[in-house]
Scaffold this motif. Structure first.
Motif, PDB file in Angstrom:
ATOM      1  N   ILE A 121       2.695   8.190  -8.797  1.00  0.00           N
ATOM      2  CA  ILE A 121       3.639   7.357  -8.050  1.00  0.00           C
ATOM      3  C   ILE A 121       3.034   5.990  -7.718  1.00  0.00           C
ATOM      4  CG2 ILE A 121       4.864   9.353  -7.138  1.00  0.00           C
ATOM      5  CD1 ILE A 121       3.028   7.359  -4.623  1.00  0.00           C
ATOM      6  N   THR A 122       1.717   5.929  -7.539  1.00  0.00           N
ATOM      7  CA  THR A 122       1.081   4.629  -7.294  1.00  0.00           C
ATOM      8  C   THR A 122       1.274   3.717  -8.489  1.00  0.00           C
ATOM      9  OG1 THR A 122      -0.558   5.562  -5.776  1.00  0.00           O
ATOM     10  CG2 THR A 122      -1.095   3.447  -6.801  1.00  0.00           C
ATOM     11  N   ARG A 123       1.029   4.249  -9.684  1.00  0.00           N
ATOM     12  CA  ARG A 123       1.233   3.443 -10.895  1.00  0.00           C
ATOM     13  C   ARG A 123       2.701   3.064 -11.055  1.00  0.00           C
ATOM     14  NH1 ARG A 123      -1.789   7.624 -13.211  1.00  0.00           N
ATOM     15  NH2 ARG A 123       0.046   8.263 -14.417  1.00  0.00           N
ATOM     16  N   LEU A 124       3.587   4.026 -10.789  1.00  0.00           N
ATOM     17  CA  LEU A 124       5.024   3.785 -10.939  1.00  0.00           C
ATOM     18  C   LEU A 124       5.511   2.689  -9.988  1.00  0.00           C
ATOM     19  CD1 LEU A 124       7.879   4.564 -11.962  1.00  0.00           C
ATOM     20  CD2 LEU A 124       7.922   6.339 -10.196  1.00  0.00           C
ATOM     21  N   LEU A 125       5.144   2.786  -8.706  1.00  0.00           N
ATOM     22  CA  LEU A 125       5.612   1.809  -7.725  1.00  0.00           C
ATOM     23  C   LEU A 125       5.024   0.427  -7.985  1.00  0.00           C
ATOM     24  CD1 LEU A 125       5.532   4.038  -4.512  1.00  0.00           C
ATOM     25  CD2 LEU A 125       7.505   3.424  -5.916  1.00  0.00           C
ATOM     26  N   ASP A 126       3.785   0.384  -8.448  1.00  0.00           N
ATOM     27  CA  ASP A 126       3.199  -0.906  -8.827  1.00  0.00           C
ATOM     28  C   ASP A 126       3.928  -1.492 -10.031  1.00  0.00           C
ATOM     29  OD1 ASP A 126       1.323  -1.033  -6.809  1.00  0.00           O
ATOM     30  OD2 ASP A 126      -0.287  -0.131  -7.998  1.00  0.00           O
ATOM     31  N   GLU A 127       4.281  -0.607 -10.977  1.00  0.00           N
ATOM     32  CA  GLU A 127       4.917  -1.067 -12.216  1.00  0.00           C
ATOM     33  C   GLU A 127       6.279  -1.701 -11.943  1.00  0.00           C
ATOM     34  OE1 GLU A 127       5.293  -1.814 -16.280  1.00  0.00           O
ATOM     35  OE2 GLU A 127       3.542  -1.086 -15.173  1.00  0.00           O
ATOM     36  N   ILE A 128       7.039  -1.134 -11.012  1.00  0.00           N
ATOM     37  CA  ILE A 128       8.374  -1.685 -10.733  1.00  0.00           C
ATOM     38  C   ILE A 128       8.333  -2.769  -9.655  1.00  0.00           C
ATOM     39  CG2 ILE A 128       9.458   0.491 -11.401  1.00  0.00           C
ATOM     40  CD1 ILE A 128      10.003   1.014  -8.426  1.00  0.00           C
ATOM     41  N   GLY A 129       7.148  -3.019  -9.095  1.00  0.00           N
ATOM     42  CA  GLY A 129       7.013  -4.077  -8.104  1.00  0.00           C
ATOM     43  C   GLY A 129       7.525  -3.719  -6.728  1.00  0.00           C
ATOM     44  N   HIS A 130       7.532  -2.428  -6.392  1.00  0.00           N
ATOM     45  CA  HIS A 130       7.968  -2.024  -5.057  1.00  0.00           C
ATOM     46  C   HIS A 130       6.868  -2.367  -4.053  1.00  0.00           C
ATOM     47  CE1 HIS A 130      10.113   0.162  -1.985  1.00  0.00           C
ATOM     48  NE2 HIS A 130       9.061   0.920  -1.739  1.00  0.00           N
ATOM     49  N   GLU A 175       0.851  -1.189   0.000  1.00  0.00           N
ATOM     50  CA  GLU A 175       0.000   0.000   0.000  1.00  0.00           C
ATOM     51  C   GLU A 175       0.890   1.243   0.000  1.00  0.00           C
ATOM     52  OE1 GLU A 175      -3.274   2.233   2.870  1.00  0.00           O
ATOM     53  OE2 GLU A 175      -2.996   0.056   3.043  1.00  0.00           O
ATOM     54  N   HIS A 176       0.737   2.074  -1.022  1.00  0.00           N
ATOM     55  CA  HIS A 176       1.627   3.214  -1.222  1.00  0.00           C
ATOM     56  C   HIS A 176       1.026   4.493  -0.646  1.00  0.00           C
ATOM     57  CE1 HIS A 176       3.542   0.363  -3.831  1.00  0.00           C
ATOM     58  NE2 HIS A 176       2.572   0.410  -4.732  1.00  0.00           N
ATOM     59  N   GLN A 177       1.876   5.299   0.002  1.00  0.00           N
ATOM     60  CA  GLN A 177       1.475   6.599   0.527  1.00  0.00           C
ATOM     61  C   GLN A 177       2.437   7.657   0.011  1.00  0.00           C
ATOM     62  OE1 GLN A 177       0.951   6.636   4.882  1.00  0.00           O
ATOM     63  NE2 GLN A 177       1.164   4.426   4.834  1.00  0.00           N
ATOM     64  N   LEU A 178       1.884   8.749  -0.528  1.00  0.00           N
ATOM     65  CA  LEU A 178       2.711   9.890  -0.867  1.00  0.00           C
ATOM     66  C   LEU A 178       2.790  10.744   0.393  1.00  0.00           C
ATOM     67  CD1 LEU A 178       2.399  12.149  -4.045  1.00  0.00           C
ATOM     68  CD2 LEU A 178       3.409  12.857  -1.901  1.00  0.00           C
ATOM     69  N   ILE A 179       3.951  10.719   1.047  1.00  0.00           N
ATOM     70  CA  ILE A 179       4.105  11.419   2.320  1.00  0.00           C
ATOM     71  C   ILE A 179       4.227  12.918   2.108  1.00  0.00           C
ATOM     72  CG2 ILE A 179       5.470  11.601   4.431  1.00  0.00           C
ATOM     73  CD1 ILE A 179       3.958   8.941   4.072  1.00  0.00           C
ATOM     74  N   GLY A 180       4.997  13.343   1.118  1.00  0.00           N
ATOM     75  CA  GLY A 180       5.158  14.769   0.879  1.00  0.00           C
ATOM     76  C   GLY A 180       6.027  15.029  -0.330  1.00  0.00           C
ATOM     77  N   VAL A 181       6.022  16.291  -0.766  1.00  0.00           N
ATOM     78  CA  VAL A 181       6.799  16.716  -1.927  1.00  0.00           C
ATOM     79  C   VAL A 181       7.756  17.823  -1.488  1.00  0.00           C
ATOM     80  CG1 VAL A 181       6.717  17.656  -4.264  1.00  0.00           C
ATOM     81  CG2 VAL A 181       4.881  16.152  -3.461  1.00  0.00           C
ATOM     82  N   THR A 182       9.015  17.725  -1.911  1.00  0.00           N
ATOM     83  CA  THR A 182      10.047  18.692  -1.548  1.00  0.00           C
ATOM     84  C   THR A 182      10.397  19.575  -2.739  1.00  0.00           C
ATOM     85  OG1 THR A 182      10.984  17.079  -0.001  1.00  0.00           O
ATOM     86  CG2 THR A 182      12.362  18.954  -0.595  1.00  0.00           C
ATOM     87  N   ASP A 183      10.386  20.879  -2.524  1.00  0.00           N
ATOM     88  CA  ASP A 183      10.802  21.844  -3.535  1.00  0.00           C
ATOM     89  C   ASP A 183      12.322  21.913  -3.535  1.00  0.00           C
ATOM     90  OD1 ASP A 183      11.069  23.888  -5.316  1.00  0.00           O
ATOM     91  OD2 ASP A 183       9.950  25.370  -4.162  1.00  0.00           O
ATOM     92  N   LYS A 184      12.927  21.711  -4.686  1.00  0.00           N
ATOM     93  CA  LYS A 184      14.392  21.678  -4.805  1.00  0.00           C
ATOM     94  C   LYS A 184      14.879  22.901  -5.582  1.00  0.00           C
ATOM     95  CE  LYS A 184      16.469  17.888  -6.147  1.00  0.00           C
ATOM     96  NZ  LYS A 184      17.001  16.799  -6.999  1.00  0.00           N
ATOM     97  N   ARG A 185      15.922  23.535  -5.055  1.00  0.00           N
ATOM     98  CA  ARG A 185      16.542  24.660  -5.755  1.00  0.00           C
ATOM     99  C   ARG A 185      18.024  24.396  -5.919  1.00  0.00           C
ATOM    100  NH1 ARG A 185      13.567  29.719  -2.586  1.00  0.00           N
ATOM    101  NH2 ARG A 185      11.421  29.030  -3.000  1.00  0.00           N
ATOM    102  N   LEU A 186      18.521  24.616  -7.144  1.00  0.00           N
ATOM    103  CA  LEU A 186      19.920  24.366  -7.445  1.00  0.00           C
ATOM    104  C   LEU A 186      20.736  25.646  -7.351  1.00  0.00           C
ATOM    105  CD1 LEU A 186      19.545  22.056 -10.584  1.00  0.00           C
ATOM    106  CD2 LEU A 186      19.697  21.383  -8.181  1.00  0.00           C
ATOM    107  N   SER A 187      22.026  25.490  -7.110  1.00  0.00           N
ATOM    108  CA  SER A 187      22.935  26.624  -7.137  1.00  0.00           C
ATOM    109  C   SER A 187      22.991  27.164  -8.563  1.00  0.00           C
ATOM    110  CB  SER A 187      24.334  26.186  -6.677  1.00  0.00           C
ATOM    111  OG  SER A 187      25.242  27.249  -6.790  1.00  0.00           O
ATOM    112  N   PRO A 188      22.923  28.478  -8.746  1.00  0.00           N
ATOM    113  CA  PRO A 188      22.919  29.039 -10.110  1.00  0.00           C
ATOM    114  C   PRO A 188      24.084  28.530 -10.949  1.00  0.00           C
ATOM    115  CG  PRO A 188      22.440  30.756  -8.497  1.00  0.00           C
ATOM    116  CD  PRO A 188      22.841  29.539  -7.712  1.00  0.00           C
TER     117      PRO A 188
END
Length: 229
Positions: A69-78, A30-43
């Protein structure tokens, strides 16, 4: 290339859009999306400079990511445990950049724990065979409403950082390796960054207001050290 006896050729393209990290936890399929992180790169580089958790995403986008992500994790068998997934979003398009069966680095795992109340490793072990996480237990573990990881690209003494910022922002952790008098060098990858600052606030808006203050102070210290050198 085929004329040069290359039987197979891998062609990659540059993916447009905004890059995010997606932190998930799967418990016995059973998959849970816990959260999403905003990423910023050095210029001008691919080295991460800042992470903000959680990212300010519309509910519709978050729901679309959850379905993806549910489809993705199911697809790779996680089946069980955390997953750190990096994607780029552009309009309605989701492009997969990277996927690893581990918590996110750069203290994203710690931000997830303190903001969402989800200890990804502990829950992976605790519910390996039976049971489900309790929402109230997760809420009791929450310390902040939002957090940010800010990488340092020049050495600054942790005591100097604490003295300057502790009264202005929610300073959660400061870590920096001093350069011992060696001249600063350009940072080529994430492992070469000398340290980081971790800040947390109860309100996401307060965190986003504090970020420019912290970044400006770091820039001032960096310019000061460059002038001394």
């Amino acid at each position: 290339m085929q004329q040069q006896d290359y039987r197979q050729v891998l062609v990659e393209k540059f993916v447009d859009g905004i890059e995010y990290s997606v932190e998930t936890l799967s418990l016995r399929g059973e998959h849970q999306l816990i959260g999403v992180t905003d990423k910023r790169l050095s210029p001008g580089s691919l080295v991460e400079q800042c992470h903000i958790y959680p990212a300010a995403l519309p509910e519709e986008t978050f729901a679309r990511l959850a379905r993806y992500i549910t489809r993705l994790l199911d697809e790779i068998g996680h089946h069980h445990g955390p997953m750190h997934i990096e994607v780029k979003l552009q309009d309605d398009d989701i492009q997969l950049i990277e996927i690893n069966n581990r918590p996110g680095g750069d203290y994203i795992w710690d931000m997830v724990n303190k903001v969402s109340g989800v200890n990804l490793v502990a829950e992976t072990l605790r519910y390996a065979f039976s049971g489900q996480p309790d929402a109230q237990t997760r809420r009791r573990r929450q310390r902040y409403g939002a957090m940010s990881y800010i990488a340092l690209f020049h050495s600054i003494p942790p005591q100097t950082i604490s003295q300057a910022l502790a009264a202005k922002v929610g300073l959660d952790r400061v870590q920096c390796q001093l350069d011992n008098g060696q001249p600063p060098k350009a940072i080529g990858n994430s492992f070469e960054r000398p340290g980081f600052i971790l800040i947390g606030e109860q309100e996401p808006a307060a965190l986003r207001s504090a970020l420019p203050l912290v970044e400006q102070w770091i820039d001032s210290q960096t310019h000061h050290e460059e002038k001394r050198a």
